[in-house]
Every structure is written in C-alpha cells, then in structure tokens.
Design a protein around this motif. Structure first.
Motif, PDB file in Angstrom:
ATOM      1  N   TYR A 281       5.654 -34.372  -5.216  1.00  0.00           N
ATOM      2  CA  TYR A 281       4.601 -33.575  -5.847  1.00  0.00           C
ATOM      3  C   TYR A 281       5.200 -32.604  -6.858  1.00  0.00           C
ATOM      4  N   ARG A 282       4.398 -32.329  -7.870  1.00  0.00           N
ATOM      5  CA  ARG A 282       4.704 -31.230  -8.782  1.00  0.00           C
ATOM      6  C   ARG A 282       4.094 -29.962  -8.187  1.00  0.00           C
ATOM      7  N   VAL A 283       4.923 -29.001  -7.840  1.00  0.00           N
ATOM      8  CA  VAL A 283       4.499 -27.843  -7.047  1.00  0.00           C
ATOM      9  C   VAL A 283       4.375 -26.617  -7.940  1.00  0.00           C
ATOM     10  N   GLU A 284       3.279 -25.882  -7.758  1.00  0.00           N
ATOM     11  CA  GLU A 284       3.062 -24.605  -8.437  1.00  0.00           C
ATOM     12  C   GLU A 284       3.194 -23.485  -7.403  1.00  0.00           C
ATOM     13  N   VAL A 285       3.958 -22.470  -7.722  1.00  0.00           N
ATOM     14  CA  VAL A 285       4.120 -21.299  -6.857  1.00  0.00           C
ATOM     15  C   VAL A 285       3.529 -20.091  -7.575  1.00  0.00           C
ATOM     16  N   GLU A 286       2.538 -19.471  -6.960  1.00  0.00           N
ATOM     17  CA  GLU A 286       1.832 -18.339  -7.571  1.00  0.00           C
ATOM     18  C   GLU A 286       2.195 -17.057  -6.819  1.00  0.00           C
ATOM     19  N   ASP A 287       2.822 -16.150  -7.519  1.00  0.00           N
ATOM     20  CA  ASP A 287       3.276 -14.886  -6.937  1.00  0.00           C
ATOM     21  C   ASP A 287       2.212 -13.812  -7.161  1.00  0.00           C
ATOM     22  N   PHE A 288       2.014 -12.940  -6.163  1.00  0.00           N
ATOM     23  CA  PHE A 288       1.037 -11.853  -6.311  1.00  0.00           C
ATOM     24  C   PHE A 288       1.388 -10.708  -5.362  1.00  0.00           C
TER      25      PHE A 288
ATOM     26  N   VAL B 211       1.407 -21.665  -2.543  1.00  0.00           N
ATOM     27  CA  VAL B 211       2.090 -22.906  -2.915  1.00  0.00           C
ATOM     28  C   VAL B 211       1.018 -23.978  -3.084  1.00  0.00           C
ATOM     29  N   VAL B 212       0.964 -24.586  -4.289  1.00  0.00           N
ATOM     30  CA  VAL B 212      -0.128 -25.508  -4.641  1.00  0.00           C
ATOM     31  C   VAL B 212       0.458 -26.839  -5.095  1.00  0.00           C
ATOM     32  N   ALA B 213      -0.090 -27.927  -4.570  1.00  0.00           N
ATOM     33  CA  ALA B 213       0.240 -29.283  -5.029  1.00  0.00           C
ATOM     34  C   ALA B 213      -1.058 -30.058  -5.182  1.00  0.00           C
ATOM     35  N   ARG B 214      -1.079 -31.045  -6.081  1.00  0.00           N
ATOM     36  CA  ARG B 214      -2.297 -31.794  -6.363  1.00  0.00           C
ATOM     37  C   ARG B 214      -2.024 -33.291  -6.275  1.00  0.00           C
TER      38      ARG B 214
ATOM     39  N   GLU C 250      -7.097 -42.546  -8.167  1.00  0.00           N
ATOM     40  CA  GLU C 250      -6.825 -43.754  -8.947  1.00  0.00           C
ATOM     41  C   GLU C 250      -7.794 -43.917 -10.110  1.00  0.00           C
ATOM     42  N   ARG C 251      -8.981 -43.344  -9.983  1.00  0.00           N
ATOM     43  CA  ARG C 251      -9.996 -43.456 -11.022  1.00  0.00           C
ATOM     44  C   ARG C 251     -10.409 -42.056 -11.453  1.00  0.00           C
ATOM     45  N   GLU C 252     -11.413 -41.990 -12.313  1.00  0.00           N
ATOM     46  CA  GLU C 252     -11.889 -40.687 -12.769  1.00  0.00           C
ATOM     47  C   GLU C 252     -12.395 -39.861 -11.590  1.00  0.00           C
ATOM     48  N   PRO C 253     -11.918 -38.624 -11.420  1.00  0.00           N
ATOM     49  CA  PRO C 253     -12.319 -37.836 -10.246  1.00  0.00           C
ATOM     50  C   PRO C 253     -13.804 -37.482 -10.267  1.00  0.00           C
ATOM     51  N   GLU C 254     -14.427 -37.656  -9.118  1.00  0.00           N
ATOM     52  CA  GLU C 254     -15.840 -37.319  -8.973  1.00  0.00           C
ATOM     53  C   GLU C 254     -16.054 -36.047  -8.166  1.00  0.00           C
ATOM     54  N   VAL C 255     -15.045 -35.634  -7.418  1.00  0.00           N
ATOM     55  CA  VAL C 255     -15.161 -34.430  -6.612  1.00  0.00           C
ATOM     56  C   VAL C 255     -13.769 -33.827  -6.483  1.00  0.00           C
ATOM     57  N   ARG C 256     -13.719 -32.521  -6.352  1.00  0.00           N
ATOM     58  CA  ARG C 256     -12.448 -31.830  -6.150  1.00  0.00           C
ATOM     59  C   ARG C 256     -12.490 -31.182  -4.768  1.00  0.00           C
ATOM     60  N   LEU C 257     -11.552 -31.566  -3.924  1.00  0.00           N
ATOM     61  CA  LEU C 257     -11.504 -31.077  -2.548  1.00  0.00           C
ATOM     62  C   LEU C 257     -10.201 -30.311  -2.356  1.00  0.00           C
ATOM     63  N   VAL C 258     -10.319 -29.046  -1.962  1.00  0.00           N
ATOM     64  CA  VAL C 258      -9.162 -28.171  -1.769  1.00  0.00           C
ATOM     65  C   VAL C 258      -8.946 -27.982  -0.274  1.00  0.00           C
TER      66      VAL C 258
ATOM     67  N   GLU D 270     -10.113 -35.666  -6.269  1.00  0.00           N
ATOM     68  CA  GLU D 270      -8.896 -34.942  -6.616  1.00  0.00           C
ATOM     69  C   GLU D 270      -8.589 -33.962  -5.491  1.00  0.00           C
ATOM     70  N   LEU D 271      -7.444 -34.129  -4.854  1.00  0.00           N
ATOM     71  CA  LEU D 271      -7.086 -33.316  -3.696  1.00  0.00           C
ATOM     72  C   LEU D 271      -6.095 -32.236  -4.094  1.00  0.00           C
ATOM     73  N   TRP D 272      -6.367 -31.014  -3.650  1.00  0.00           N
ATOM     74  CA  TRP D 272      -5.435 -29.900  -3.791  1.00  0.00           C
ATOM     75  C   TRP D 272      -4.933 -29.533  -2.407  1.00  0.00           C
TER      76      TRP D 272
END
Length: 433
Positions: free
Chosen positions: A64-71, A135-138, A142-150, A266-268
């Motif tokens: 995965y390509r991982v995003e780390v968000e500091d706050f 810490v976020v990964a997505r 396979e096809r055009e996303p119809e829903v985004r589930l986190v 699309e899964l987060w």
C-alpha cells in the motif's frame, strides 16, 4: 483463512495448537504486539507513535501507499472535565456572597457539561499537549468506484482510573446518570434562586433553594475528585481488546484486499490516533479530507476481541444518535443469515466513541464491536486489558462478520439507485452516462 471455508464456518472449531502458537500465527498477533511489546498508548505518547510506525510498516509491506497525518492533540480530557465540575461547585458555594457570579458560573459549567457530553468541551485543550498521527491506506476497486467505505480502528489505548476496577465499574453508568441529573437539577434550582433574588424573594426561601443546591452539588463534587485523580494518576491500560483487537482486525482486512482488489467499493483503511481525546484523530481525518469523505460510509472497529460480534444501533447518551440506516440494513442481513454467530444489535451508552463523533457531525457511520453477557466489556479500560483479554476465536468471528459486511457493500449493498459516488469535483459526461 482458507478461501474454501464458508463465511463464519472455520472459527467455531477449537484449535489443537498451543495458545502461544496460535498467537504467533493468527490474526491476533498485532493485538499481542501492541498490548505486550509496545504497551500503553495514550494519546500523543511515544507508545502511540510506535504503534503508528508498526502499522505503517505492515501496510507498506503489503504494497500500500501509506499516508501519515500528523496533528496536535490533548493528552487527556480529564483536566477539562474536572474544570467543568469545578465551575459548578464554586458557583454553588458563592451564591450567598455574590448571586450574579454564582449563577454565571453554574450556567457556564452546565453548558460546558452539555458540550462535553457531545465531545465538544471548550476546555479540552487544558493540560498537556502532544503529537499524534493517523495512518491511511487505500484500496481502489477494479472498476469505477460506486461507494467509498472507510474502515477505522484507533491506535491509542484508554487512560485508566480506580473506578474502572472490575468491582466498581458496575456503578460507572449509574454514577454518570446521577452526575448528569444533579447538574441539571442545579441549573434549574439556581435559575429559580437567581430569578427570585432579582425579584426580592423571601430570604428563607432563597436559603432553602441554596441548601438544596448544596445537597445536589455533592455528586459533581465527587465526580470532580474522581476525574482529578484520573488526571494526575497517569495510569494507562495496555489496550489489548480496546483497541489492539480493532487494529489487528483492520490489518487483516488490509491484507485480504491487498491480494484481492474490491469490486466496486473504494476502501480506506484508517488507523486513527487520539481517539480518547474526544475522537481527535477521526475529526482531523474528516476535516482534511472534507470533499473526498463527504458521501463516504464509516465502519468503526472497536473492542472486537472479546465476545460475539455486534453492531451499535445507537451511540452516545440520551438522546444519542442512530447509526446510518443503510449500514444497519446491511448488518441486519448478515445477522439474520448467521444469527447464532452474532449478538445482533446493541447500543453504546458508556462513552462517546469515534462513531459518535462522526454521526454528530452528519456523517454515515456504524460501530462493530464485541459483546458478552455483561453490558460492560471485560476489563474495560482497566490495566488487565492486555493480550490475554483478546480471544483469537472471537477475533476471527468478528473478522468474518466484517468481511461479510464489506463484501456485501462492495457488491451493491450500499448503492443508492444509479447514482455515482461524488468525488468532490464536477461530474463528467462519462460518469453521468
């Protein structure tokens, strides 16, 4: 888990391997590592950042390509809660001396208490401040996303206190109700007393109202002492079940979808920090990704390592917030199919979790948790919530339950007619077609 096994089938048979071997091989290993090797992970601590680094490495090894968000985050909310009750107690004591200041303090304290119940205490930044991370990964479909589930699971573990001891925790909910009732009664009494003082009410009646208020103020005074002891004690739970189990389950979900991409969702995979600081990590997430997560669905994983899986249909104190209807409908379908593997629907009245923070801000969310016979989880927020408090069999049941939910959502369970997922920008003609 083998693909040939049916959903929720392989988990009901006892393993012949030793417990240590199951820990080493099984889905529960990350929970053991967080609770035993890293240990307590309060918001903004080194332990929490070590947990974030561990999760980041695991996700990167999965590709995965991982995003780390500091706050920035408060280390604890106990100081803010202590100050809120101090305002009320001081306001009650000052009534014979200065009625105007007394009523102002009681009213301010009661207003802050109401905001505190909904995770918005204006004094939340009182006390030490630390740095936390999401810490976020997505996983793209396979096809055009119809829903985004986190999918969310928090990395931090809760701060402990003497009243979470197993012998006393049964009184926790009763005392919280008494605290809320006493503060409401104080606000009403001192509104009457202050109005009577302005209208020159008989002094004997004013004294009666004040002495009645003194009696009611003993409850917030005891609550203030308990919260003060929590603020200065610095005792933290290892967080095996709450929430090493949720992190372990989410890592296994990420491992599964690193091998098999989702169909249309699309899964987060989001590992939030500072959940114990009024859901600070979840609030930072939805603020920084406001456009992307505007129409997203949130599935919160918390305390899934003990008991059978259950879904929280309602979050927070009265009146609370109902979980999203589409997610609840999806959960009902799974529960009806596998009723003997689930506790069904439940409610979280104990504390404002991350789903509460999301629902109160207008987002679509639901919590998946674990439930035993008791209404309060075993070793809840206590120092014995270690790796031994996570049952690998219960964790696998929860894993299968969540996989069934995500698979159902991935195959159109959350679809709204023929509408496409909004990405935060203008919709193209190709998307419209």
């Amino acid at each position: 888990m083998e693909e040939k096994d049916g959903v929720l089938q392989h988990t009901v048979h006892a393993s012949r391997e030793s417990r240590s071997r199951r820990w080493e091989k099984g889905v529960a290993w990350p929970a053991r590592h967080l609770a035993a090797d890293i240990g307590p992970r309060p918001p903004g601590s080194k332990g929490e950042r070590r947990a974030a680094r561990y999760v980041q490495r695991e996700l990167e090894e999965l590709g995965y390509r991982v995003e780390v968000e500091d706050f920035r985050t408060p280390v604890t909310t106990a100081w803010a809660k202590t100050f809120t009750r101090l305002l009320i107690v001081v306001g009650v004591l000052l009534f014979p001396v200065n009625g105007h200041l007394s009523y102002a303090l009681v009213s301010t304290g009661f207003l802050c208490f109401l905001l505190e119940r909904y995770g918005r205490n204006p004094f939340s930044w009182l006390g030490p401040i630390g740095r936390s991370e999401n810490v976020v990964a997505r996983s793209l479909p396979e096809r055009e996303p119809e829903v985004r589930l986190v999918l969310l699971a928090h990395l931090d573990s809760p701060q402990s206190a003497f009243y979470y001891r197993p012998g006393l925790v049964s009184l926790y909910r009763l005392f919280r109700i008494a605290d809320a009732a006493a503060q409401g009664a104080l606000f009403i009494l001192f509104t009457l007393a202050y109005g009577g003082r302005l209208l020159s009410m008989d002094s004997s009646k004013l004294e009666f109202l004040w002495r009645t208020g003194l009696a009611f103020s003993t409850v917030p005074f005891l609550s203030m002492l308990a919260l003060f002891s929590k603020a200065v004690s610095s005792r933290t739970s290892p967080g095996g079940n709450h929430n090493g189990s949720g992190v372990a389950l989410l890592l296994e979900m990420a491992r599964n979808y690193s091998r098999h991409r989702p169909h249309s969702a699309e899964l987060w995979f989001v590992f939030t920090g500072a959940s114990e600081a009024n859901g600070r990590g979840a609030r930072v997430l939805i603020r920084r990704h406001r456009r992307e997560l505007r129409d997203a669905y949130f599935l919160v994983l918390e305390g899934v390592g003990r008991g059978f899986p259950a879904c929280n249909a309602k979050e927070g104190p009265l009146p609370g917030f109902h979980a999203d209807r589409r997610l609840l409908r999806l959960a009902h379908r799974i529960i009806e199919s596998y009723a003997h593997y689930s506790r069904g629907m439940s409610a979280n009245r104990l504390y404002p979790g991350e789903a509460f923070q999301l629902l109160s801000r207008g987002h679509r969310a639901m919590t998946v948790t674990g439930r035993e016979e008791s209404s309060i989880p075993r070793h809840w927020r206590w120092e014995r919530d270690d790796q031994a408090n996570v049952d690998p069999r219960n964790l696998r049941l929860a894993l299968d339950f969540v996989r069934a939910l995500v698979d159902a959502a991935d195959h159109g369970g959350l679809r709204r007619g023929k509408s496409k997922m909004r990405s935060g920008g203008p919709v193209s003609k190709k998307q419209e077609r």
